[in-house]
Design an enzyme around this catalytic site. Structure first.
Site, short mmCIF file in Angstrom:
data_model
loop_
_atom_site.label_atom_id
_atom_site.label_comp_id
_atom_site.label_asym_id
_atom_site.label_seq_id
_atom_site.Cartn_x
_atom_site.Cartn_y
_atom_site.Cartn_z
N ASP A 1 0.83 -1.20 0.00
CA ASP A 1 0.00 0.00 0.00
C ASP A 1 0.86 1.25 0.00
O ASP A 1 2.01 1.24 0.44
CB ASP A 1 -0.93 0.01 1.21
CG ASP A 1 -0.17 0.02 2.53
OD1 ASP A 1 0.82 -0.72 2.62
OD2 ASP A 1 -0.57 0.76 3.45
N GLU A 2 0.30 2.33 -0.48
CA GLU A 2 0.87 3.68 -0.38
C GLU A 2 2.34 3.73 -0.82
O GLU A 2 3.16 4.43 -0.23
CB GLU A 2 0.73 4.21 1.06
CG GLU A 2 -0.73 4.37 1.45
CD GLU A 2 -0.94 4.79 2.89
OE1 GLU A 2 -1.89 5.54 3.15
OE2 GLU A 2 -0.17 4.34 3.77
#
Length: 511
Positions: free
Chosen positions: A318-319
């Site tokens: 993620d991210e």
């Protein structure tokens, strides 16, 4: 002791009898309840009878350990005698986690096809007893169990909770306390977020500075900490004793500053950044073009897989804002086979669906109701092509979101998440275009940027965690907010008895 604790085990007025907890008042809601007949009452003569299996005896000893302090009774666990509380393993339509509970004047019988089912049945029996049964000192009772039959199997096989031990470090004992709270509501998965920008929390022999240096701090600059391999094995063992499978997460290629600070060679420019104690995200990335990155991944996955008897290993994803998309895809194409090579199945955050999810991989969805259609469609397409989904929508299931603007702890980037919002959604119909068969279950993440001790974890988890547990266990037909809020209110005295501090939501009619 919590305020009001003295009333938990108070005797009924002379000439009256304590009314048993109705069979349909438990959380998660059982699949089938048929009330009727006389209640059973636990007395000083009660025995816990088990069949000859080691698993049934283990469940019986666990039940006895729960009941003895508050009742003051001996409650011997035995293979002999009649009546009392009986735990038995037998073939039946219960699956790996289901059970049947039969209660009447002569006793209570719990039947399951597998040990996890017996254990979950014991959790139901706990909730059918007065809340004072959870006290650690002798209470006056009485201890009735309503008459009737419960037949119960879970809707989903993945019913999880994630604990972020990277932003703030939590000791083995604190993790065990949380495990016990998860077990009460039949959750079966503990996802441990073991690495992030602010701290690396698991010892890796081949890269020792990850833990000793990368684990030496936390958000706000505290002392941090890490688990030795013995510590981690103890968490895994304890979770298994409560029928929870541990899923370890090493988040990559982003969220990796603790690793990058520990070893300069993992950085594209060969320069180690300083340790990080803030809360911003998206700035760090492993160097996708360097072979040492994959030596690092191979060593970490190999050592972690060897410590983890469960089926899954979470690789984050993620991210990764500092990783160009092409590099992200390249990285995931290299890393997923490493996980498979060491006998584990990949799970990643739903950004994995923007790469090429491996056959059999799971994606954990953490988007919002307002997340854009293109991102949701990308997830749905992966689901239609065989990628299983675990649902953790941040504006429903993230336990670190504030309840309202006055909540002293937590964050609000996903909005405020009161108890009804957390409960009132259907995982099977949540994401447009996703086949119901692709949904493997639900998980409630608890991120810890603002949380640093067990009391703070509990305040954010309760009363929302039981609702996520119910979404994962109970049939969709049982989901009804008005009924649920009454059942939830009845859990308050139980939490008081257990010493669990919780948020007294105005949406719940607490007694």
């Amino acid at each position: 002791m919590a305020a009001g604790a003295f009333t938990l085990g108070a005797s009924p007025a002379p000439g009256t009898a304590a009314a048993p907890v109705p069979l349909d008042r438990v959380i998660p809601a059982p699949a089938s309840v048929v009330p009727g007949g006389s209640p059973y009452r636990i007395t000083e003569d009660t025995r816990i009878r088990v069949d000859g299996s080691r698993e049934a005896r283990r469940a019986g000893e666990y039940l006895a350990d729960v009941l003895r302090p508050s009742t003051g009774y001996r409650l011997p666990v035995t293979e002999h005698g009649r009546g009392g509380i009986r735990l038995r393993l037998a073939e039946g339509p219960y699956g790996a986690e289901g059970y049947r509970l039969d209660s009447g004047r002569s006793g209570v019988t719990l039947t399951a096809a597998a040990p996890a089912g017996l254990f979950h049945g014991v959790q139901t029996l706990r909730q059918l007893l007065p809340a004072a049964v959870e006290m650690d000192s002798v209470q006056p009772g009485p201890w009735p169990v309503a008459g009737g039959t419960i037949e119960d199997t879970p809707r989903y096989g993945w019913r999880g909770a994630m604990l972020d031990v990277s932003r703030h470090f939590f000791s083995v004992d604190e993790v065990k306390r949380y495990i016990d709270q998860l077990a009460l509501y039949k959750l079966n998965t503990l996802h441990l977020h073991l690495s992030d920008d602010q701290g690396w929390r698991i010892a890796i022999d081949s890269w020792p500075r990850l833990a000793t240096y990368g684990g030496s701090t936390e958000v706000g600059g505290g002392p941090g900490g890490h688990y030795t391999k013995a510590d981690y094995r103890e968490i895994v063992r304890y979770a298994a004793s409560r029928h929870l499978e541990v899923v370890p997460e090493i988040d990559m290629p982003g969220h990796t500053n603790a690793a990058l600070a520990s070893y300069a060679d993992l950085n594209c420019d060969g320069v180690a950044p300083p340790l990080y104690t803030g809360t911003a995200v998206g700035f760090s990335s492993l160097c996708v073009g360097k072979e040492i990155t994959y030596d690092f991944v191979d060593d970490v996955v190999r050592e972690l897989a060897a410590l983890t008897p469960g089926r899954y290993l979470h690789i984050g994803g993620d991210e990764a804002h500092s990783t160009p998309h092409e590099d992200f895809v390249k990285f995931m194409d290299r890393v997923q086979p490493v996980v498979a090579a060491y006998g584990k199945t990949v799970i990643g955050w739903h950004q994995l669906t923007g790469a090429n999810p491996a056959k059999g991989a799971l994606a954990q969805y953490w988007g919002l109701d307002r997340t854009g259609a293109p991102e949701k469609e990308q997830v749905a397409e992966a689901a239609r092509n065989g990628t299983g989904l675990v649902l953790s929508p941040a504006d429903r299931a993230y336990l670190d979101m504030k309840y309202d603007r006055n909540t002293p702890l937590g964050l609000s980037w996903a909005g405020y998440v009161e108890v009804r919002r957390s409960y009132d959604w259907d995982p099977g119909a949540y994401l447009p275009g996703v086949p119901a068969s692709a949904v493997r279950g639900v998980e409630a993440p608890l991120w810890t940027e603002t949380l640093s001790d067990s009391g703070q974890l509990e305040y954010m988890a309760f009363p929302r965690l039981p609702g996520i547990a119910e979404l994962g266990w109970s049939p969709a037909a049982t989901h009804d907010w008005e009924d649920y809020r009454v059942r939830l209110a009845a859990q308050g005295p139980r939490w008081d008895a257990l010493g669990v501090g919780y948020y007294k939501s105005p949406q719940v009619p607490w007694s």
